[in-house]
Design a protein around this motif. Structure first.
Motif, PDB file in Angstrom:
ATOM      1  N   TRP A 259     -56.858 113.189 -62.446  1.00 30.33           N
ATOM      2  CA  TRP A 259     -56.467 113.404 -61.241  1.00 30.33           C
ATOM      3  C   TRP A 259     -57.657 113.555 -60.101  1.00 30.33           C
ATOM      4  O   TRP A 259     -58.327 114.527 -60.440  1.00 30.33           O
ATOM      5  CB  TRP A 259     -55.265 114.371 -60.862  1.00 30.33           C
ATOM      6  N   VAL A 260     -57.905 112.590 -59.212  1.00 28.90           N
ATOM      7  CA  VAL A 260     -59.128 112.757 -58.361  1.00 28.90           C
ATOM      8  C   VAL A 260     -58.658 113.564 -57.085  1.00 28.90           C
ATOM      9  O   VAL A 260     -57.934 112.962 -56.312  1.00 28.90           O
ATOM     10  CB  VAL A 260     -59.508 111.246 -58.216  1.00 28.90           C
ATOM     11  N   ARG A 261     -59.235 114.686 -56.674  1.00 29.38           N
ATOM     12  CA  ARG A 261     -59.020 115.162 -55.487  1.00 29.38           C
ATOM     13  C   ARG A 261     -60.005 115.196 -54.424  1.00 29.38           C
ATOM     14  O   ARG A 261     -60.076 115.825 -53.511  1.00 29.38           O
ATOM     15  CB  ARG A 261     -58.641 116.573 -55.908  1.00 29.38           C
ATOM     16  N   HIS A 262     -61.319 114.353 -54.988  1.00 26.09           N
ATOM     17  CA  HIS A 262     -62.500 114.482 -54.033  1.00 26.09           C
ATOM     18  C   HIS A 262     -62.843 113.208 -53.924  1.00 26.09           C
ATOM     19  O   HIS A 262     -62.391 112.077 -54.188  1.00 26.09           O
ATOM     20  CB  HIS A 262     -63.504 115.331 -54.496  1.00 26.09           C
ATOM     21  N   GLY A 263     -64.101 113.220 -53.141  1.00 23.66           N
ATOM     22  CA  GLY A 263     -64.875 111.755 -53.112  1.00 23.66           C
ATOM     23  C   GLY A 263     -64.318 110.655 -51.827  1.00 23.66           C
ATOM     24  O   GLY A 263     -64.397 109.619 -51.931  1.00 23.66           O
ATOM     25  N   GLY A 264     -63.282 111.343 -51.231  1.00 22.09           N
ATOM     26  CA  GLY A 264     -62.533 110.535 -50.161  1.00 22.09           C
ATOM     27  C   GLY A 264     -61.256 109.808 -50.743  1.00 22.09           C
ATOM     28  O   GLY A 264     -60.788 109.090 -49.793  1.00 22.09           O
ATOM     29  N   TRP A 265     -60.971 110.233 -52.124  1.00 20.85           N
ATOM     30  CA  TRP A 265     -59.761 109.680 -52.575  1.00 20.85           C
ATOM     31  C   TRP A 265     -58.656 110.386 -52.382  1.00 20.85           C
ATOM     32  O   TRP A 265     -57.411 109.809 -52.851  1.00 20.85           O
ATOM     33  CB  TRP A 265     -60.081 109.244 -53.956  1.00 20.85           C
ATOM     34  N   TYR A 266     -58.531 111.449 -51.829  1.00 21.34           N
ATOM     35  CA  TYR A 266     -57.488 112.202 -51.510  1.00 21.34           C
ATOM     36  C   TYR A 266     -57.361 113.012 -50.363  1.00 21.34           C
ATOM     37  O   TYR A 266     -58.455 113.440 -49.916  1.00 21.34           O
ATOM     38  CB  TYR A 266     -57.228 113.431 -52.774  1.00 21.34           C
ATOM     39  N   PRO A 267     -56.665 113.084 -49.153  1.00 25.09           N
ATOM     40  CA  PRO A 267     -55.081 112.762 -49.658  1.00 25.09           C
ATOM     41  C   PRO A 267     -54.784 111.272 -49.561  1.00 25.09           C
ATOM     42  O   PRO A 267     -53.603 110.885 -49.931  1.00 25.09           O
ATOM     43  CB  PRO A 267     -54.370 113.318 -48.651  1.00 25.09           C
ATOM     44  N   ASP A 268     -55.441 110.214 -49.008  1.00 26.17           N
ATOM     45  CA  ASP A 268     -55.397 108.908 -48.876  1.00 26.17           C
ATOM     46  C   ASP A 268     -53.979 108.628 -48.256  1.00 26.17           C
ATOM     47  O   ASP A 268     -53.248 107.976 -48.866  1.00 26.17           O
ATOM     48  CB  ASP A 268     -55.529 108.234 -50.201  1.00 26.17           C
ATOM     49  N   ARG A 269     -53.781 109.150 -47.303  1.00 24.24           N
ATOM     50  CA  ARG A 269     -52.644 109.037 -46.294  1.00 24.24           C
ATOM     51  C   ARG A 269     -52.294 107.490 -45.917  1.00 24.24           C
ATOM     52  O   ARG A 269     -53.196 107.149 -45.216  1.00 24.24           O
ATOM     53  CB  ARG A 269     -52.294 109.878 -45.117  1.00 24.24           C
ATOM     54  N   LYS A 270     -50.907 107.262 -46.290  1.00 27.11           N
ATOM     55  CA  LYS A 270     -50.704 105.686 -45.808  1.00 27.11           C
ATOM     56  C   LYS A 270     -49.319 105.759 -45.247  1.00 27.11           C
ATOM     57  O   LYS A 270     -48.361 106.406 -45.781  1.00 27.11           O
ATOM     58  CB  LYS A 270     -50.433 104.727 -47.018  1.00 27.11           C
ATOM     59  N   LEU A 271     -49.084 104.876 -44.304  1.00 23.55           N
ATOM     60  CA  LEU A 271     -47.633 104.835 -43.510  1.00 23.55           C
ATOM     61  C   LEU A 271     -46.884 103.950 -44.565  1.00 23.55           C
ATOM     62  O   LEU A 271     -46.972 102.940 -44.758  1.00 23.55           O
ATOM     63  CB  LEU A 271     -47.929 104.120 -42.138  1.00 23.55           C
ATOM     64  N   ARG A 272     -45.903 104.536 -45.102  1.00 22.03           N
ATOM     65  CA  ARG A 272     -45.108 103.849 -46.065  1.00 22.03           C
ATOM     66  C   ARG A 272     -43.640 103.890 -45.726  1.00 22.03           C
ATOM     67  O   ARG A 272     -42.725 103.221 -46.310  1.00 22.03           O
ATOM     68  CB  ARG A 272     -45.338 104.533 -47.424  1.00 22.03           C
ATOM     69  N   LEU A 273     -43.180 104.920 -45.100  1.00 18.34           N
ATOM     70  CA  LEU A 273     -41.716 105.163 -44.571  1.00 18.34           C
ATOM     71  C   LEU A 273     -41.609 104.600 -43.186  1.00 18.34           C
ATOM     72  O   LEU A 273     -42.352 105.389 -42.341  1.00 18.34           O
ATOM     73  CB  LEU A 273     -41.190 106.555 -44.971  1.00 18.34           C
ATOM     74  N   TYR A 274     -40.639 103.837 -42.890  1.00 18.51           N
ATOM     75  CA  TYR A 274     -40.745 103.253 -41.444  1.00 18.51           C
ATOM     76  C   TYR A 274     -39.400 102.561 -41.130  1.00 18.51           C
ATOM     77  O   TYR A 274     -38.593 102.008 -42.224  1.00 18.51           O
ATOM     78  CB  TYR A 274     -42.021 102.249 -41.172  1.00 18.51           C
ATOM     79  N   ASP A 275     -39.140 102.264 -39.595  1.00 20.23           N
ATOM     80  CA  ASP A 275     -38.151 101.483 -39.337  1.00 20.23           C
ATOM     81  C   ASP A 275     -38.617 100.067 -39.053  1.00 20.23           C
ATOM     82  O   ASP A 275     -39.679 100.193 -38.161  1.00 20.23           O
ATOM     83  CB  ASP A 275     -37.496 102.358 -37.780  1.00 20.23           C
ATOM     84  N   ARG A 276     -38.186  99.278 -39.458  1.00 23.46           N
ATOM     85  CA  ARG A 276     -38.840  97.965 -39.579  1.00 23.46           C
ATOM     86  C   ARG A 276     -38.767  97.290 -38.181  1.00 23.46           C
ATOM     87  O   ARG A 276     -39.360  96.458 -37.770  1.00 23.46           O
ATOM     88  CB  ARG A 276     -38.259  97.033 -40.616  1.00 23.46           C
ATOM     89  N   ARG A 277     -37.913  97.855 -37.364  1.00 22.02           N
ATOM     90  CA  ARG A 277     -37.665  97.190 -35.972  1.00 22.02           C
ATOM     91  C   ARG A 277     -38.934  97.735 -35.080  1.00 22.02           C
ATOM     92  O   ARG A 277     -38.755  97.260 -34.047  1.00 22.02           O
ATOM     93  CB  ARG A 277     -36.390  97.742 -35.510  1.00 22.02           C
ATOM     94  N   LEU A 278     -39.456  98.831 -35.593  1.00 18.57           N
ATOM     95  CA  LEU A 278     -40.657  99.393 -34.701  1.00 18.57           C
ATOM     96  C   LEU A 278     -41.998  99.116 -35.106  1.00 18.57           C
ATOM     97  O   LEU A 278     -42.998  99.925 -34.733  1.00 18.57           O
ATOM     98  CB  LEU A 278     -40.528 100.740 -34.292  1.00 18.57           C
ATOM     99  N   GLY A 279     -42.393  98.227 -35.934  1.00 12.58           N
ATOM    100  CA  GLY A 279     -43.622  98.157 -36.568  1.00 12.58           C
ATOM    101  C   GLY A 279     -43.620  96.883 -37.411  1.00 12.58           C
ATOM    102  O   GLY A 279     -42.790  96.107 -37.609  1.00 12.58           O
ATOM    103  N   ARG A 280     -44.826  96.359 -37.756  1.00  7.57           N
ATOM    104  CA  ARG A 280     -45.228  95.241 -38.745  1.00  7.57           C
ATOM    105  C   ARG A 280     -46.365  95.717 -39.696  1.00  7.57           C
ATOM    106  O   ARG A 280     -47.098  96.273 -39.219  1.00  7.57           O
ATOM    107  CB  ARG A 280     -45.412  94.303 -37.956  1.00  7.57           C
ATOM    108  N   TRP A 281     -46.248  94.792 -40.905  1.00  8.35           N
ATOM    109  CA  TRP A 281     -47.646  94.904 -41.607  1.00  8.35           C
ATOM    110  C   TRP A 281     -48.603  94.016 -41.021  1.00  8.35           C
ATOM    111  O   TRP A 281     -48.354  92.703 -40.474  1.00  8.35           O
ATOM    112  CB  TRP A 281     -47.331  94.500 -43.087  1.00  8.35           C
ATOM    113  N   GLN A 282     -49.753  94.516 -40.778  1.00  8.12           N
ATOM    114  CA  GLN A 282     -50.824  93.806 -40.230  1.00  8.12           C
ATOM    115  C   GLN A 282     -52.136  93.808 -41.121  1.00  8.12           C
ATOM    116  O   GLN A 282     -52.276  94.496 -42.081  1.00  8.12           O
ATOM    117  CB  GLN A 282     -51.212  94.418 -38.849  1.00  8.12           C
ATOM    118  N   GLY A 283     -52.973  92.715 -40.758  1.00  7.86           N
ATOM    119  CA  GLY A 283     -54.244  92.737 -41.665  1.00  7.86           C
ATOM    120  C   GLY A 283     -54.480  91.232 -41.878  1.00  7.86           C
ATOM    121  O   GLY A 283     -53.961  90.418 -41.593  1.00  7.86           O
TER     122      GLY A 283
END
Length: 255
Positions: free
Chosen positions: A119-143
């Motif tokens: 389990w990796v807790r350092h090196g910039g790999w944690y907490p690695d937060r991502k937006l994953r719970l959302y109201d689809r009417r108020l956003g979109r996947w981009q990139g």
């Protein structure tokens, strides 16, 4: 009253991971939707055994596939997961609290990564937060091709969930290297599409060295032992590969 939730997962040949992911979803959401890119292993069979609804769709890119999956869901409130992620009990409870008292356009979750059994807790790999719970009417996947992210509309707010998603990333060094080769090709393609084609010794030498020093020393990757060293070294090699492929025009992603 809690808002109704669809759990959405995109897959391709994930028979090694998907059962663990689905088992941890008990009591979470009113629907589990899997959008599969025509897997050739037992992924679809396993998903159906766990009661998931399966839709198959040709993969043309991560952004397109995640937006397609979001659109196929029965409910406007979405929890998007990857097949190699597993909800902890604390995170499940945090999701239920958000459902019961929805305040934001989207919520982020932290990911705790398992790398070759560590389990990796350092090196910039944690907490690695991502937006994953959302109201689809108020956003979109981009990139573009690889670095997809969920983006809320201007003026909308985001919150943070308590608890971790356990991310089972690489079971072996060989798997990490193989994925790195694929992803550096895609990243080189992205740079070319953006017109960033100039490659110098700064990109080929200094940026990889900085990547290693930043992760292993400044972000305390050495505290994760051999896993931390491997991550820092392979990540540095990835920086070199990305720019080397861009410079030589060999950035076409492998099939």
């Amino acid at each position: 009253m809690p808002v109704p939730l669809s759990v959405v997962i995109i897959t391709f040949n994930e028979e090694a991971n998907i059962a663990r992911c689905l088992a941890a979803l008990e009591g979470v959401g009113e629907e589990v939707l899997v959008v599969d890119s025509f897997s050739t292993d037992r992924t679809v069979e396993i998903c159906r055994q766990h009661g998931a609804r399966v839709v198959q769709n040709k993969f043309v890119g991560y952004v397109e596939q995640k937006n397609f999956a979001t659109d196929q869901a029965q409910h406007d409130y979405i929890l998007q997961l990857d097949a190699d992620e597993v909800l902890t009990g604390e995170l499940r409870q945090s999701i239920r609290i958000a459902q019961a008292n929805w305040r934001h356009a989207a919520y982020s979750l932290a990911r705790l990564t398992n790398y070759c059994g560590t389990w990796v807790r350092h090196g910039g790999w944690y907490p690695d937060r991502k937006l994953r719970l959302y109201d689809r009417r108020l956003g979109r996947w981009q990139g573009l091709l690889l670095h997809e992210h969920y983006e809320v509309q201007p003026g909308q707010t985001t919150g943070a969930l308590a608890g971790d998603a356990l991310h089972y990333s690489y079971a072996s060094i060989a798997q990490h290297v193989a994925q790195l080769n694929k992803f550096t090709s895609i990243t080189a393609q992205e740079l070319a599409l953006k017109g960033k084609t100039r490659v110098t010794l700064f990109h080929l030498l200094l940026k990889p060295l900085w990547k290693f020093a930043h992760g292993y020393v400044l972000r305390l990757g050495f505290l994760d032992g051999f896993a931390g060293l491997s991550i820092a070294a392979i990540s540095a090699w990835g920086v070199f590969l990305k720019f080397a492929k861009l410079r030589t025009g060999t950035q076409d992603a492998p099939a």
